[in-house]
Design an enzyme around this catalytic site. Structure first.
Site, PDB file in Angstrom:
ATOM      1  N   GLY A 228      -1.830   2.524  59.926  1.00 32.61           N
ATOM      2  CA  GLY A 228      -0.972   2.215  58.786  1.00 32.61           C
ATOM      3  C   GLY A 228      -1.637   1.202  57.878  1.00 32.61           C
ATOM      4  N   SER A 229      -0.816   0.430  57.184  1.00 30.12           N
ATOM      5  CA  SER A 229      -1.353  -0.470  56.158  1.00 30.12           C
ATOM      6  C   SER A 229      -1.933  -1.746  56.780  1.00 30.12           C
ATOM      7  CB  SER A 229      -0.250  -0.836  55.168  1.00 30.12           C
ATOM      8  OG  SER A 229       0.772  -1.519  55.853  1.00 30.12           O
ATOM      9  N   GLY A 233      -0.564  -4.008  59.948  1.00 33.68           N
ATOM     10  CA  GLY A 233      -1.509  -4.180  61.048  1.00 33.68           C
ATOM     11  C   GLY A 233      -1.666  -5.649  61.429  1.00 33.68           C
ATOM     12  N   GLU A 250      -6.104   1.270  62.933  1.00 33.81           N
ATOM     13  CA  GLU A 250      -6.628   2.265  61.976  1.00 33.81           C
ATOM     14  C   GLU A 250      -5.925   1.978  60.652  1.00 33.81           C
ATOM     15  OE1 GLU A 250      -8.919   4.457  62.348  1.00 33.81           O
ATOM     16  OE2 GLU A 250      -9.058   5.001  64.457  1.00 33.81           O
ATOM     17  N   CYS A 284      -6.060   8.138  53.952  1.00 38.70           N
ATOM     18  CA  CYS A 284      -6.659   6.816  54.177  1.00 38.70           C
ATOM     19  C   CYS A 284      -8.163   6.823  53.906  1.00 38.70           C
ATOM     20  CB  CYS A 284      -6.376   6.347  55.598  1.00 38.70           C
ATOM     21  SG  CYS A 284      -6.969   7.504  56.832  1.00 38.70           S
TER      22      CYS A 284
HETATM   23  P1  NAD Z   1       2.930   1.116  56.946  1.00 37.91           P
HETATM   24  O1  NAD Z   1       2.060   0.053  57.469  1.00 37.91           O
HETATM   25  O2  NAD Z   1       3.977   0.752  55.972  1.00 37.91           O
HETATM   26  O3  NAD Z   1       3.707   1.856  58.124  1.00 37.91           O
HETATM   27  C1  NAD Z   1       3.027   2.464  59.204  1.00 37.91           C
HETATM   28  C2  NAD Z   1       3.955   2.491  60.394  1.00 37.91           C
HETATM   29  O4  NAD Z   1       4.224   1.159  60.804  1.00 37.91           O
HETATM   30  C3  NAD Z   1       5.309   3.146  60.149  1.00 37.91           C
HETATM   31  O5  NAD Z   1       5.668   3.887  61.290  1.00 37.91           O
HETATM   32  C4  NAD Z   1       6.234   1.952  59.980  1.00 37.91           C
HETATM   33  O6  NAD Z   1       7.566   2.233  60.339  1.00 37.91           O
HETATM   34  C5  NAD Z   1       5.630   0.960  60.941  1.00 37.91           C
HETATM   35  N1  NAD Z   1       5.909  -0.432  60.673  1.00 37.91           N
HETATM   36  C6  NAD Z   1       6.173  -1.024  59.472  1.00 37.91           C
HETATM   37  N2  NAD Z   1       6.347  -2.356  59.638  1.00 37.91           N
HETATM   38  C7  NAD Z   1       6.195  -2.615  60.963  1.00 37.91           C
HETATM   39  C8  NAD Z   1       6.230  -3.803  61.758  1.00 37.91           C
HETATM   40  N3  NAD Z   1       6.471  -4.996  61.231  1.00 37.91           N
HETATM   41  N4  NAD Z   1       6.024  -3.696  63.069  1.00 37.91           N
HETATM   42  C9  NAD Z   1       5.768  -2.493  63.644  1.00 37.91           C
HETATM   43  N5  NAD Z   1       5.707  -1.328  62.944  1.00 37.91           N
HETATM   44  C10 NAD Z   1       5.922  -1.393  61.622  1.00 37.91           C
HETATM   45  O7  NAD Z   1       1.955   2.236  56.373  1.00 37.91           O
HETATM   46  P2  NAD Z   1       2.359   3.581  55.636  1.00 37.91           P
HETATM   47  O8  NAD Z   1       2.746   3.241  54.246  1.00 37.91           O
HETATM   48  O9  NAD Z   1       3.292   4.357  56.502  1.00 37.91           O
HETATM   49  O10 NAD Z   1       0.970   4.373  55.671  1.00 37.91           O
HETATM   50  C11 NAD Z   1       0.010   4.240  54.699  1.00 37.91           C
HETATM   51  C12 NAD Z   1      -1.123   3.363  55.202  1.00 37.91           C
HETATM   52  O11 NAD Z   1      -1.664   3.904  56.407  1.00 37.91           O
HETATM   53  C13 NAD Z   1      -2.283   3.318  54.233  1.00 37.91           C
HETATM   54  O12 NAD Z   1      -2.743   2.008  54.109  1.00 37.91           O
HETATM   55  C14 NAD Z   1      -3.330   4.198  54.900  1.00 37.91           C
HETATM   56  O13 NAD Z   1      -4.643   3.891  54.523  1.00 37.91           O
HETATM   57  C15 NAD Z   1      -3.080   3.927  56.341  1.00 37.91           C
HETATM   58  N6  NAD Z   1      -3.626   5.021  57.184  1.00 37.91           N
HETATM   59  C16 NAD Z   1      -4.744   4.787  57.939  1.00 37.91           C
HETATM   60  C17 NAD Z   1      -5.289   5.814  58.728  1.00 37.91           C
HETATM   61  C18 NAD Z   1      -6.526   5.601  59.566  1.00 37.91           C
HETATM   62  O14 NAD Z   1      -6.773   6.395  60.476  1.00 37.91           O
HETATM   63  N7  NAD Z   1      -7.317   4.574  59.314  1.00 37.91           N
HETATM   64  C19 NAD Z   1      -4.670   7.063  58.753  1.00 37.91           C
HETATM   65  C20 NAD Z   1      -3.545   7.259  57.974  1.00 37.91           C
HETATM   66  C21 NAD Z   1      -3.023   6.214  57.202  1.00 37.91           C
END
Ligand code: NAD
Length: 476
Positions: A228-229, A233, A250, A284
């Site tokens: 995720g973001s 992370g 990731e 991503c």
């Molecule tokens: P996000 O970080 O907002 O959310 C990702 C996940 O984390 C969701 O399931 C969300 O519910 C959960 N989450 C949110 N806050 C949390 C917390 N405080 N504690 C635990 N879990 C929490 O990201 P997004 O907007 O869903 O996804 C987009 C991001 O993901 C982009 O930055 C993209 O680059 C990244 N991404 C990376 C990869 C990789 O393999 N490197 C792959 C896909 C997406």
């Protein structure tokens, strides 16, 4: 309003304890079409308890590795069986093209097959320490893995992590993203139909912020994989640090492709299509920066303009090239970044919202982008490409490496010596040559810098979920 989908905990499909549910919206129309039960704290704790119990009882670890492999192959078969329904659901909730949504289930099946093949090959090694000591390592599963996935490729990302964790017999809790839980509900159906032992894998749809609170200071989750973001992370890492819980991160990217003077422009355009237009650029590792040799810049901008004119815009169900962004909020983020970046570039095409319902944004290209400005540095996560020109190759490498990220990079040239020597200098977890995304589950994937650490996919990912135990035995 359609049906309500449930969480999968301890081998049962259950509503959330909260009695709440999450509306699921079709981004192509902005209309809510389904509800998914929301897991609150009690459901989360039930999933943790079930995962721990399954691991303590050894439901997966006591199985012969060949039995685990057979289970994973059955999961792959069940994923193919739900591919049509699951793909359709994923297409409607995420917005992506139906063919790409179905392909996620195909990739998920391929992940389980690949890791099934490793179940009886995750070996330790014998270490020579002297005549009178027998020293060897064993690969031991960590225990309970919490896996948190994003909404852009929820099914394929979830599958790669669950399957790698199952190789050595870990239990898993998969936390679905709020915006796209239904494709993962179909994954849970496939796991259940394949007969995963009770509690070994739970799939819950919970609010990210609430899960974040559950994580602080707890010692009964043995490993976390987060995709995720960067901001989320970092929050998860802080919580995990309190009990030294190992994490795989990731995160985001701002990946650059370098087109040398001899670049094949068709290949450059294919990379843009496949990673900046596909999935509305919510990729991503997409090639969101293109660093071109000045001698080819006009030609490439012309080809990008032609691409923009040829791209079909529409709903995922119609398999359009450019589908909507996942949500209104995501579109606002894209608009905000583009607007802040405008002074630092020249618009080539797009930069506009099409006149239609749904969360669409036009394919957008900027040239002469300031590498240090928002369009050169920030992950837009939309169909937006930043083009920059270079004269000397060292300049191109410097631009490519000058962000806090390090997820992917690429080179377009037929000169292998130049291509490979540039590849060595690029700070990225994966470097592509004359293509973008090789796509194999067998190739490790991950980042440098703020793109995270640890590697998913490939043999490397087995080590995310297992530790070497060294045993030294005196036979004196
Ligand atoms: P996000 O970080 O907002 O959310 C990702 C996940 O984390 C969701 O399931 C969300 O519910 C959960 N989450 C949110 N806050 C949390 C917390 N405080 N504690 C635990 N879990 C929490 O990201 P997004 O907007 O869903 O996804 C987009 C991001 O993901 C982009 O930055 C993209 O680059 C990244 N991404 C990376 C990869 C990789 O393999 N490197 C792959 C896909 C997406």
């Amino acid at each position: 309003m359609g049906s309500t989908f449930q969480n999968y905990v301890a081998g049962e499909f259950v509503d959330g304890d909260s009695g709440r549910s999450i509306p699921v919206t079709d981004p192509a129309t902005g209309v809510v079409f389904a509800e998914h039960a929301l897991a609150g704290p009690e459901t989360f704790e039930a999933a943790v308890a079930a995962g721990r119990e399954a691991f303590t009882q050894g439901l997966l670890t006591r199985a012969n590795p060949a039995q685990r492999a057979r289970l994973m192959n059955r999961i792959a078969a069940e994923l193919r069986a739900v591919k049509s329904d699951g793909g359709r659901a994923l297409c409607f909730e995420q917005g992506k093209a139906l063919s790409k949504a179905e392909d996620e289930f195909e990739k998920a099946a391929a992940a389980f097959e690949y890791y099934a093949g490793l179940a009886d090959k995750a070996e330790g090694r014998q270490i020579p320490v002297g005549e009178t000591i027998i020293d060897f390592t064993m690969l031991e599963p960590l225990g309970l893995s919490l896996q948190i996935v994003p909404w852009n490729f929820p099914v394929s990302i979830a599958a790669r992590s669950i399957a790698a964790a199952m190789v050595t017999g870990n239990s898993v809790i998969l936390k679905a993203p709020e915006l796209t839980p239904i494709g993962l509900h179909h994954l849970a159906r496939a796991l259940d139909a394949a007969g995963v032992p009770k509690g070994t894998v739970s799939v819950i749809n919970a609010l990210g912020a609430e899960v974040g609170e559950h994580l602080i200071g707890r010692d009964d989750i043995d490993q976390i994989t987060f995709t995720g973001s960067v901001a989320t992370g970092k929050a998860i890492l802080s919580a995990a640090a309190q009990n030294v819980v190992p994490c795989v991160m990731e995160l985001g990217g701002k990946s650059a492709g370098i087109a040398l003077a001899d670049a094949n422009i068709d290949k450059v355009i294919a990379a843009v299509h496949g990673s900046v237009i596909t999935n509305a650029g919510q990729v991503c590792s997409g090639m969101t920066r293109l660093v071109v040799h000045r001698s080819r810049q006009d030609e490439i901008l012309e080809a990008l303009n032609a691409l923009s004119a040829a791209v079909t815009v529409g709903a995922g169900i119609d398999n359009a090239d450019l589908t909507p962004l996942v949500s209104e909020t995501q579109r606002e983020r894209v608009i905000d970044c583009v607007d802040r970046g405008r002074p630092g570039g020249t618009i080539v095409c797009g930069g506009t919202v099409p006149d239609r319902s749904g969360f669409f944004y036009d394919f957008t290209v900027f040239s002469d982008v300031d590498p240090a400005g928002p369009l050169g540095q920030e992950e837009v996560f939309g169909p937006v490409l930043s083009v920059m020109a270079f004269d000397e190759i060292e300049e191109a490498i410097e631009i490519a490496n000058a962000t806090p990220y390090g997820l992917a990079a690429g080179i377009f040239t037929d000169r292998l010596n130049d291509g490979l020597s540039i590849a060595k200098k690029l700070r990225a977890g994966q470097v592509y040559g004359n293509l973008w995304h090789a796509g194999s589950i067998a190739a490790p994937f991950g980042g440098f810098g703020q793109s995270g650490y640890g590697r998913e996919r490939g043999y490397e990912a087995v080590y995310n979920y297992a530790a070497s135990k060294n045993i030294a035995f005196s036979i004196d």
